[in-house]
Design an enzyme around this catalytic site. Structure first.
Site: not given
Ligand SMILES: *Cc1c(COP(=O)(O)O)cnc(C)c1O
Length: 495
Positions: A113
């Protein structure tokens, strides 16, 4: 250069420039902003192979954020991708067991993120200036753990912004809570809620919808905004690392220019993998986009049947950031494969709202050619962590392990030998309990001691983001009931 504008997935309202779309977040009709067309990468991939992450980021983002000047965009990129990452290369690519792991977790909160949330605040305040919006931007977020912390880390001490995060007091892991309550920055505020994530989330929505409060805030010079994953200011920066990964494979001689690659992405809200799809639309040579789900396999079922159906049991897994039954960003893909048809998209989204499911047409299914779906249950996830460690002494987190399992199965079932990049979305230190359990190690230990043990096992230093929790002072200790949240917002803003 061609101007790219953004329009809603749900109606033919007037398209807006990128900076407006970033400020608005959602379109007025409730739809998501999509580019009116996909710009083509206008610089050769081998030229990009000679650039660093910031260079590639500029070349990709300038094509989509066309109302930003070169100086503005380069300024945002320089602030977002520098010493706040714990590695010079920003996103290292590591080969293990026949696949390339793209480590997207070297930012301040050790999960992917950060790739978008480190730059979003800078894109937002630049957008505010461009649109002569002089109010202070107030970000309000409810979090189940990861997103709130990543958003705070991005917005902390960014002039012209404030951020307030609500989390369920007894609903996050001990590392996650420590990460939040030690957050620095005079413009940050963290509040624990006596209740669950849904309580926090629905109260934040209520506060957002409170017209009287909004008016009072505007008078005092504040404007609410949201950092959530449907903002194109989060999507666009995510396209960069797919292009970057490709150019690193070029640079290390794995592929020649024009060769196709696969991307395997552990998926929840569909933002990350959608960015890979956008990269492909812009001309990046992609063979397959493999969408990996955990036991909440709504997307696997969608890709195999053409029906999206959220009417099912919600399963708690060891990959909590993928425990999602409504993947919001899928709406954008639906729009594109409908032939950019807002009426059709709005109709399907209405079905989702009313019946909890929708089915796409045969014609639309053809637009899913690039995609394959797969999933891993809890045993398969743990097994993938153990196997990679045994073969390569490489430790991955449970989200990445879901993708590793799905890739193994894909490779075995199809015989596909295309070079493949697995998006590695979190550091194993962020989910150390599940990781140590999968490795057959004791996991019932205090969190920082467990980090030391994992460090020994993985032969990887404890990330600074975890290390600093040993000594970081607690800066936030407010806890309130759901009913008290609005009063906390007022107190934080001094109104
Ligand atoms: C948010 C997240 C995901 C999923 O990503 P999306 O963009 O919501 O599909 C996968 N792994 C981790 C560690 C995340 O924080």
């Amino acid at each position: 250069m061609k101007q790219i504008l953004y329009k809603s997935t749900r109606s033919d309202s007037t398209p807006v420039p990128a900076s407006r779309a970033i400020l608005m977040g959602l379109a007025e009709d409730g739809g998501l902003f999509v580019p009116t067309e996909f710009p083509a990468l206008d610089i050769g991939l081998s030229q990009l192979a000679a650039m660093d992450y910031r260079g590639v980021a500029y070349e990709v983002m300038k094509l989509l954020l066309t109302d930003f000047t070169e100086e503005e965009l380069k300024g945002c990129i320089a602030k977002a991708y520098s010493s706040n990452f714990d590695t010079e290369g920003i996103v290292p690519l590591r080969k293990a067991d026949g696949a390339w792991y793209l480590e997207l977790f070297h930012g301040p909160t050790i999960a992917f993120k950060d790739m978008a949330l480190q730059i979003l605040p800078h894109l937002m305040i630049t957008s505010a200036k461009k649109n002569r919006e002089d109010k202070e931007i107030v970000i309000l977020t409810a979090t189940s753990g990861d997103t709130g912390k990543a958003a705070m880390a991005g917005f902390a001490d960014v002039a012209g912004t404030r951020i307030m995060v609500f989390y369920p007091k007894d609903g996050v892991s001990s590392i996650q809570e420590k990460q939040m309550v030690t957050q620095k920055g005079d413009n940050t505020c963290v509040v624990g809620i006596r209740g669950n994530f849904d309580d926090a989330q629905s109260s934040v929505k209520e506060i957002f919808g409170d017209e009287a409060l909004r008016a009072e805030m505007a008078e005092k010079g504040f404007a609410f905004s949201s950092a959530n994953s449907i903002n194109i200011g989060r999507l666009v920066p995510q396209i960069v690392y797919y292009v970057f990964a490709y150019t690193r494979l070029l640079a290390n001689g794995t592929i020649d220019e024009g060769d196709k690659v696969n991307f395997v992405v552990p998926t929840g809200n569909f933002g990350n993998i959608l960015a890979a799809y956008y990269a492909a639309q812009m001309g990046l040579p992609v063979h397959r986009l493999v969408c990996a789900s955990n036991s909440n396999k709504v997307l696997f079922d969608f890709f195999t049947t053409g029906t999206y159906d959220k009417n099912r049991e919600f399963i708690l897994t060891s990959s909590p950031s993928m425990d999602i039954l409504i993947s919001s960003n899928l709406e954008r893909l639906i729009y594109h494969i409908s032939g950019n048809d807002p009426e059709k998209t709005a109709g399907l989204m209405q079905d989702l709202k009313e019946k909890g499911s929708y089915t796409i047409t045969e014609e639309m299914k053809k637009g899913l050619e690039l995609f394959r779906g797969g999933y891993a249950d809890e045993n398969e996830t743990a097994e993938a962590i153990r196997r990679l460690y045994e073969r390569e002494k490489y430790v991955i987190d449970p989200h990445t392990a879901v993708a590793a399992h799905v890739y193994d199965r894909f490779r075995n079932d199809t015989g596909d030998a295309t070079p493949s990049v697995i998006a590695s979305t979190a550091s194993p230190f962020k989910f150390e309990n599940s990781v140590m359990q999968a490795l057959g190690e004791p996991s019932d230990l205090p969190d920082l001691e467990l980090a030391d043990r994992l460090s020994e096992k993985a032969q990887v230093a404890v990330p600074e983001a975890v290390n600093m929790l040993r000594t970081a002072p607690v800066r936030h200790n407010i806890v309130c009931d759901r009913d008290g949240m609005k009063a906390e917002v007022r107190r934080f803003l001094g109104i």
